[in-house]
Design a protein around this motif. Structure first.
Motif, PDB file in Angstrom:
ATOM      1  N   VAL A 259       0.847  -1.408   0.182  1.00 14.92           N
ATOM      2  CA  VAL A 259      -0.002   0.022   0.033  1.00 14.92           C
ATOM      3  C   VAL A 259       0.787   1.400   0.045  1.00 14.92           C
ATOM      4  N   LYS A 260       2.026   1.194   0.669  1.00 17.31           N
ATOM      5  CA  LYS A 260       2.867   2.390   1.017  1.00 17.31           C
ATOM      6  C   LYS A 260       3.560   2.791  -0.488  1.00 17.31           C
ATOM      7  N   VAL A 261       3.866   1.739  -0.987  1.00 16.55           N
ATOM      8  CA  VAL A 261       4.589   1.794  -2.344  1.00 16.55           C
ATOM      9  C   VAL A 261       3.502   2.314  -3.293  1.00 16.55           C
ATOM     10  N   VAL A 262       2.462   1.927  -3.591  1.00 18.31           N
ATOM     11  CA  VAL A 262       1.540   2.479  -4.518  1.00 18.31           C
ATOM     12  C   VAL A 262       1.232   3.780  -4.137  1.00 18.31           C
ATOM     13  N   LEU A 263       1.306   4.190  -2.969  1.00 11.53           N
ATOM     14  CA  LEU A 263       0.689   5.503  -2.437  1.00 11.53           C
ATOM     15  C   LEU A 263       1.949   6.389  -2.917  1.00 11.53           C
ATOM     16  N   LEU A 264       3.226   5.730  -2.699  1.00 10.01           N
ATOM     17  CA  LEU A 264       4.299   6.718  -3.210  1.00 10.01           C
ATOM     18  C   LEU A 264       4.386   6.995  -4.601  1.00 10.01           C
ATOM     19  N   ALA A 265       4.306   5.970  -5.366  1.00 11.40           N
ATOM     20  CA  ALA A 265       4.278   5.931  -6.707  1.00 11.40           C
ATOM     21  C   ALA A 265       3.368   7.062  -7.032  1.00 11.40           C
ATOM     22  N   ALA A 266       1.921   6.930  -6.640  1.00  9.28           N
ATOM     23  CA  ALA A 266       1.072   7.837  -7.174  1.00  9.28           C
ATOM     24  C   ALA A 266       1.339   9.340  -6.732  1.00  9.28           C
TER      25      ALA A 266
END
Length: 313
Positions: A259-266
């Protein structure tokens, strides 16, 4: 525009946005922290949501320290006043967090924590001792920012930022990664880099009132944010690798990592788009403030997820 009056000596009024913008960021972070704590089946999941206030207030303190040299005198006073209000709220949140830590340690409800329990936490564990650091730092920050808001000119921004940063790392360094010295250092770097990314834009959304100020600040922040994102990404990868090597982690932990990686990418993609349409372009102040609020709320969700990882086995 309506004003919310906060009495700090002879300090002028504090505008509603000085409360509302960080409050929106705190709410977003609180949802993420509470959701993560529930995933970890923490007995104090709901009360852990107050950690979001500490995250946002500490980041705002760091952001004000970064922004101060770039601001006009009027903007500086608004920045100091906002930091003073939120550092006071940080003290309350840190106290609640300290009680929650004692409740987790003793296996009781936070309402049943006794003075003896708090003493045992403070004298017998590094968690309690670092928790005291996390309580003292916002108290000192509150005194310093109130003095600055009243016209005290002797506080160097680097001192203010260091106090806020030290208070921010006091919680994460007692988490799972504290089992190794390297893990504690990497975690500290990760937390400080995230605060230096979130904080200045959050402070700008609170402080800046005209398009000229935004045009002056945004190019500087854009260059600053790039290095912060690099530091956040590299330290995050390092922290995950250390956790994977040194201890077993649950499926919930790795789910939050995803979840954190997805948020960072966004956030990176969104920031890249905003850099093209916002930085170096003529834009009315209201639009700039709205864009900054949306961006900081997104960042706050990401740092809330990161905070939840500290209580996830």
């Amino acid at each position: 525009m309506q004003h919310l009056r906060v009495s700090v000596g002879h300090t002028p009024t504090i505008r509603i946005s000085g409360i509302a913008v960080p409050a929106a960021a705190s709410t977003a972070a609180a949802v993420a922290v509470a959701a993560g704590a529930l995933t970890a089946e923490s007995t104090t999941a709901a009360i852990r949501a107050v950690d979001a206030v500490s995250i946002v207030a500490g980041s705002l303190g760091v952001g004000v320290a970064v922004l101060i040299p770039w601001l006009t005198d009027d903007d500086r006073m608004r920045a100091w006043r906002s930091a003073a209000v939120w550092s006071a709220l940080w003290v309350s949140a840190a106290l609640v967090g300290f009680v929650a830590d004692a409740a987790d340690l003793m296996g009781v409800s936070p309402t049943r924590v006794s003075t003896a329990d708090l003493g045992a936490l403070l004298h017998g564990t590094s968690l309690g001792q670092w928790g005291m650091v996390g309580l003292v730092c916002p108290i000192v920050l509150c005194v310093v920012t109130v003095d600055s808001a009243r016209g005290g000119g002797g506080w160097h921004p680097s001192i203010v930022g260091s106090i806020a940063a030290f208070g921010l790392v006091s919680g994460p360094v007692t988490g799972h990664l504290s089992l190794t010295g390297t893990g504690a250092w990497v975690t500290s770097l990760h937390v400080i880099a995230a605060a230096m990314w979130l904080g200045p834009l959050l402070a700008a959304a609170v402080v800046l009132r005209d398009s000229g100020a935004w045009s002056r600040i945004l190019p500087r922040y854009s260059r600053w944010a790039l290095w912060c994102v690099v530091a956040v990404g590299m330290s995050g990868v390092g922290a995950t690798a250390i956790r994977w090597i040194t201890s077993d982690a649950s499926g919930s932990y790795y789910a939050l990592i995803v979840v954190k990686v997805v948020l960072l990418a966004a956030l990176i993609l969104g920031g890249r788009r905003l850099r093209r349409v916002w930085v170096g372009r003529d834009c009315v102040a209201a639009v700039s403030t709205r864009r900054a609020v949306v961006e900081t709320v997104g960042m706050s969700v990401a740092v809330g997820v990161a905070a939840a990882l500290a209580v996830t086995p």
